[in-house]
Design a protein around this motif. Structure first.
Motif, PDB file in Angstrom:
ATOM      1  N   ALA A 187     -17.624  42.310 -51.242  1.00 50.17           N
ATOM      2  CA  ALA A 187     -18.372  43.557 -51.380  1.00 50.17           C
ATOM      3  C   ALA A 187     -17.917  44.301 -52.634  1.00 50.17           C
ATOM      4  CB  ALA A 187     -18.173  44.425 -50.148  1.00 50.17           C
ATOM      5  N   VAL A 188     -18.864  44.876 -53.354  1.00 47.19           N
ATOM      6  CA  VAL A 188     -18.563  45.680 -54.535  1.00 47.19           C
ATOM      7  C   VAL A 188     -18.337  47.110 -54.067  1.00 47.19           C
ATOM      8  CG1 VAL A 188     -19.369  46.458 -56.782  1.00 47.19           C
ATOM      9  CG2 VAL A 188     -19.942  44.161 -55.988  1.00 47.19           C
ATOM     10  N   SER A 189     -17.098  47.529 -54.010  1.00 48.07           N
ATOM     11  CA  SER A 189     -16.767  48.816 -53.399  1.00 48.07           C
ATOM     12  C   SER A 189     -17.328  50.010 -54.161  1.00 48.07           C
ATOM     13  CB  SER A 189     -15.248  48.947 -53.272  1.00 48.07           C
ATOM     14  OG  SER A 189     -14.620  48.833 -54.544  1.00 48.07           O
ATOM     15  N   ALA A 190     -17.531  49.836 -55.465  1.00 42.82           N
ATOM     16  CA  ALA A 190     -17.996  50.958 -56.278  1.00 42.82           C
ATOM     17  C   ALA A 190     -19.504  51.184 -56.184  1.00 42.82           C
ATOM     18  CB  ALA A 190     -17.602  50.735 -57.740  1.00 42.82           C
ATOM     19  N   GLU A 191     -20.231  50.255 -55.546  1.00 40.63           N
ATOM     20  CA  GLU A 191     -21.679  50.373 -55.458  1.00 40.63           C
ATOM     21  C   GLU A 191     -22.146  50.206 -54.021  1.00 40.63           C
ATOM     22  OE1 GLU A 191     -24.015  48.520 -58.748  1.00 40.63           O
ATOM     23  OE2 GLU A 191     -22.137  47.468 -59.112  1.00 40.63           O
TER      24      GLU A 191
END
Length: 313
Positions: free
Chosen positions: A267-271
């Motif tokens: 998972a891309v935590s910033a998006e």
């Protein structure tokens, strides 16, 4: 009640045990990736290699015994001759906490290309449905051969003769001299309504290379799920794969190795609603100049893969 995902790497012949936090009401298990290497060797003449008999991957759910309510056990078997090594990455998508009247799994064992499984009652108008590969088998007839391409795919469709029911179907591809039997074991997931805090979809990876390319092998895929919150977890399973050597190549191709499938999704935590994973595509032959022992490698040049993905917010 909630969705939970789990992924494990298994050697051929071994069984993976997936533990969940509650009673498993539904479990879809399938191949996320496989890595198969063949013991191909020089065999006389100026240029030679050992032919393979074909290859396949089969996943089988086993009895979990006393822990059967909260565990899913899946055995992986890789067939083919002559095998050198084989690994399979298995993913289970489970509905945990009890049964649901809107969630279904439809399965078919070793279907020939175009053959349909028995229809199973689901819902007339599903919110989402897709299939994954839980097994495939590609065989050559006895004798010499040359591998042109390999592939397998799974599908799910509504039954016209039994409204409100669905069946799974499969297609397998093996091109080259001596290609024989091909079968697929597909499993379909049917969701009767949108899922709270869970999203499902398909993503494709297609690549064509020239002989001068140096980026064979992997590509990173970015999946935008549509979720409005950062993701906690994601799962990716193979719906189909295909690899083909150059259509203009007429030389013998003793298959050396084949790897297809998805790496661990992150998972891309910033998006919000975004995750990424590496898609691996590799199909290669290896021949040997007998007098010198020099190996000559040839990589396939056309690839495609389609993945079923699931994500939790």
């Amino acid at each position: 009640m909630s969705w939970q995902f789990s992924r494990k790497e298994v050697a051929s012949g071994d069984t993976a045990t997936f533990d969940f936090s509650g009673d498993v009401g539904l479990a879809l298990y399938g191949i996320s990736r496989f890595d198969i290497n063949f013991a191909t060797k020089a065999s006389g003449g100026n240029l030679g290699g050992s032919p393979i008999s074909g290859f396949g991957v089969k996943l089988t759910r086993e009895n979990a015994g006393e822990n059967s309510r909260r565990q899913v056990k899946v055995k992986a078997e890789v067939t083919g001759t002559p095998l050198s090594s084989a690994k399979v990455w298995i993913t289970v998508i489970a509905w945990v906490g009890g049964e649901s009247s809107t969630l279904y799994v439809v399965s078919g064992e070793e279907l020939a290309t175009g053959q349909m499984s028995r229809p199973e009652a689901v819902v007339a108008w599903p919110e989402f449905s897709a299939a994954v590969l839980s097994g495939f088998k590609l065989d050559f007839a006895s004798g010499s051969h040359n591998v042109g391409g390999v592939g397998a795919s799974a599908g799910i469709s509504a039954s016209l003769t039994a409204p409100g029911s669905a069946y799974v179907t499969g297609a397998a591809t093996l091109t080259g001299k001596g290609a024989s039997n091909c079968t697929v074991s597909p499993s379909g997931l049917v969701l009767g309504e949108a899922q709270e805090n869970a999203w499902f979809g398909l993503v494709a990876d297609e690549s064509t290379y020239t002989v001068n390319d140096t980026n064979w092998g992997k590509t990173k895929l970015r999946v935008e799920t549509g979720a409005t919150v950062p993701l906690r977890h994601a799962a990716v399973l193979l719906q189909s794969f295909y690899g083909r050597f150059s259509a203009t190549s007429m030389s013998s191709s003793p298959l050396s190795s084949v790897t297809m499938g998805a790496g661990e999704p992150v998972a891309v935590s910033a998006e919000s609603g975004v995750f990424e994973f590496e898609s691996t595509r590799w199909l290669a032959d290896c021949t040997t100049i007998v007098n010198t022992g020099k190996e000559i490698w040839t990589e396939a040049q056309t690839y495609s893969a389609v993945y079923l993905w699931a994500a939790l917010g």
